[in-house]
Design an enzyme around this catalytic site. Structure first.
Site, short mmCIF file in Angstrom:
data_model
loop_
_atom_site.label_atom_id
_atom_site.label_comp_id
_atom_site.label_asym_id
_atom_site.label_seq_id
_atom_site.Cartn_x
_atom_site.Cartn_y
_atom_site.Cartn_z
N ARG A 1 -52.72 -35.57 31.55
CA ARG A 1 -51.53 -36.42 31.59
C ARG A 1 -50.95 -36.47 32.99
O ARG A 1 -50.79 -35.44 33.64
CB ARG A 1 -50.48 -35.89 30.60
CG ARG A 1 -51.02 -35.94 29.18
CD ARG A 1 -49.99 -35.60 28.15
NE ARG A 1 -50.63 -35.64 26.82
CZ ARG A 1 -50.01 -35.35 25.69
NH1 ARG A 1 -48.72 -35.02 25.72
NH2 ARG A 1 -50.65 -35.42 24.54
N ARG B 1 -49.37 -23.99 25.69
CA ARG B 1 -48.03 -23.57 25.29
C ARG B 1 -48.09 -22.40 24.32
O ARG B 1 -47.16 -21.59 24.26
CB ARG B 1 -47.26 -24.75 24.68
CG ARG B 1 -46.87 -25.77 25.75
CD ARG B 1 -46.02 -26.92 25.24
NE ARG B 1 -45.70 -27.84 26.34
CZ ARG B 1 -44.88 -28.89 26.24
NH1 ARG B 1 -44.32 -29.18 25.08
NH2 ARG B 1 -44.65 -29.64 27.30
N SER C 1 -46.79 -31.97 17.61
CA SER C 1 -46.12 -33.20 17.23
C SER C 1 -46.96 -33.83 16.14
O SER C 1 -48.14 -34.09 16.35
CB SER C 1 -46.07 -34.10 18.47
OG SER C 1 -45.09 -35.07 18.31
N ARG D 1 -45.91 -27.63 31.31
CA ARG D 1 -46.19 -29.03 31.61
C ARG D 1 -47.28 -29.13 32.67
O ARG D 1 -47.00 -29.07 33.86
CB ARG D 1 -44.90 -29.72 32.08
CG ARG D 1 -44.98 -31.25 32.11
CD ARG D 1 -43.64 -31.85 32.46
NE ARG D 1 -42.60 -31.53 31.50
CZ ARG D 1 -42.40 -32.22 30.37
NH1 ARG D 1 -43.12 -33.30 30.12
NH2 ARG D 1 -41.46 -31.87 29.53
N GLU E 1 -41.36 -27.69 22.26
CA GLU E 1 -42.34 -28.43 21.47
C GLU E 1 -43.74 -27.87 21.69
O GLU E 1 -44.18 -27.69 22.83
CB GLU E 1 -42.31 -29.91 21.90
CG GLU E 1 -43.34 -30.75 21.18
CD GLU E 1 -43.41 -32.17 21.75
OE1 GLU E 1 -42.43 -32.59 22.41
OE2 GLU E 1 -44.43 -32.83 21.54
#
Length: 435
Positions: A261, A390, A351, A276, A348
């Site tokens: 990403r 994560r 999802s 991130r 988070e």
RNA sequence: GGAGAGAUGGCUGAGUCUGGCUGAAGGCGCUCGCCUGGAAAGCGAGUAGACGGGGCAAAACCUCGUCUCGUGGGUUCAAAUCCCACUCUCUCCGCCA
């Protein structure tokens, strides 16, 4: 993508949905273009009908007949006009397509109205937040102290927002996605897929990354190919332009992949640690289901993802996304947020979304409900099961000990030759009890 | 990278040289019906999708029309069929983990 006919007949519903989601799109322009298109279509189709009829008659009368000589000139004229109309029509079709691709999915009625993450609703929470007799460290400090995560060298090799792992750290990463895949394939009935990590523009459009979110993706220079931001893209596109049989459904897939990403627009956010990254590992769950089952399937999917955190002993909560935080493609979405003690926040980690027929329409994924029945769009769902980087962060932080070591969750120990702790210098090789 | 072959409906496979009711023969599969105590076999019928108009309150459905034979362009009154470009698949050679 929404059905053009639906948009035409329910513009107010679409407008309200956009407003709830806080999305902008040129609905008025779309409706105007649609009207224009249908007017043009009517005219050009009449001309084509005429040409088809006369051409048939020329064929019957003979190409050298009086009739043919007379009509050829006339039809040449007609053909020129058709060509003109067709060009206009092609432009407007393209325009409509683009406008339609930029309309967000309709939120499900149960989605709470809201503007940002503040308005998300906690559905349930699981696990005990660990109590520490010392000040817990952030995972990047733990990783550094244990010499299992190296950010500076990843920066040298590649750049910012990359990390590399050594020894038990690399093993932890690998153990996690193996564990997740084993769980979902053995216990939850998913079929394992190992997909390509590069996909074409059609695939990116099918799941909704394109055209709206092009800047979030890495595109490979001089090609039509993109690095996948999630395995959702290749796996959902497995059945692009296919008609599935009703009795094949539901289809469950679980896929490990690296995810890439660009994180455009996230400058300065989460600059430290594993939260991130431009590249991270994830096990993704993807479902193709009948429309009437999709909301139940979302609940099951979420439970499947939760199971990963439960077995790892990580405290988390389940959040129902409000309309403003829902995003472009989902009709309904739950986020799983894992507890990170150093920051004292939930973050988070998964999802889980029901896209209803939004992706299916873009990607042309249909099914036949029964013999002789008309094909209709499936519903697609996906959820992280879960994000590995994560999870590593969460394990390091939640399982840290005062002496700087980190307890390995029970379910991962088979992947560590039975070692139960990571401490500086530990080598998880065979016969090493970790003592 | 070099040489060659190919892409047609759910599948298979004709049609392409010689352009003209061919949205496309035949076969397989599937659906319905007949036959049967039941089934198989046999027999008969049916069996693409998208878009637009009309019928309908609407869906299903019916009907008219247009488009679709890998994709995009060209020639022609007319293209699955002729020409050009591109994409993909396969075979052989080379290179390569």
């Amino acid at each position: 993508m929404l059905d053009l006919k639906f948009v035409r007949e329910n513009p107010e519903t679409v407008r309200q949905a956009m407003q709830k989601k806080g999305e902008e799109a040129d609905l008025a322009g779309l409706l105007t273009s649609d009207r224009e298109r249908r007017d043009l279509l009517k005219e050009v189709e009449e001309l084509k009908q005429l040409r088809n009829r006369v051409s048939r008659e020329i064929g019957k009368a003979g190409a050298d007949s009086e009739y043919a000589r007379e009509k050829k000139l006339e039809m040449k004229e007609v053909s020129a006009r058709i060509k003109d109309y067709d060009e206009k029509l092609r432009d407007i079709d393209l325009q409509i397509e683009q406008l339609l691709l930029n309309l967000p999915n309709l939120p499900d009625p149960v989605v709470p109205h809201g503007y940002d993450e503040e308005d998300n609703v906690e559905i349930r929470a699981w696990g005990e937040k660990p109590e520490f007799t010392f000040t817990p460290l952030a995972h990047w400090d733990i990783g550094d102290n244990l010499d299992i995560i190296d950010v500076p060298r990843a920066g040298k090799i590649t750049g910012s927002r990359f990390a590399l792992y050594y020894g038990a750290g690399a093993r932890l990463e690998r153990a996690l996605f193996n564990f997740m895949l084993d769980l979902h394939t053995n216990e939850h009935g998913y079929r394992e897929v190992f997909p390509p990590f590069l996909v074409n523009a059609a695939s990116m459009t099918g799941t909704g990354q394109l055209p709206k979110f092009a800047e979030d993706a890495f595109k490979v220079e001089n090609t039509d190919l993109y690095l996948i931001p999630t395995a959702e893209v290749p796996v959902t596109n497995l059945h692009r332009d296919e008609i599935l049989e009703g009795d094949q459904l539901p289809l469950y897939y679980a896929a490990y992949s690296a995810c890439f990403r660009a994180e455009a627009g996230a400058h300065g956010r989460d600059t430290r640690g594993l939260i991130r990254q431009h590249q991270f590992n994830k096990v993704e769950l993807v479902k193709f289901v009948k429309p009437e089952d999709s909301m139940d399937e979302l609940e099951k999917l979420t439970r499947d993802a939760e199971k990963v955190l439960q077995l790892l002993g990580l405290p988390y909560r389940v959040m129902l996304m409000c309309s403003g935080d829902l995003g472009f493609a989902p009709a309904k979405k739950y986020d799983l947020e894992v507890w990170l003690p150093a920051a004292g926040t939930y973050r988070e980690i998964s999802s889980c979304s029901n896209f209803t027929d939004f992706q299916a329409r873009r990607a042309g994924i249909r099914y036949r409900p029964g013999e002789g029945q008309k094909a209709q769009f499936v519903h697609t769902l996906n959820g992280s099961g879960v994000a590995v980087g994560r999870t590593v962060a969460a394990i390091l932080e939640n399982n840290q000990q005062e002496d700087g070591s980190v307890v390995i969750p029970e379910v991962l120990r088979p992947y560590f030759n039975g070692i139960d702790k990571i401490y500086r210098g530990v080598v998880p090789r065979k016969g090493n009890s970790g003592k």
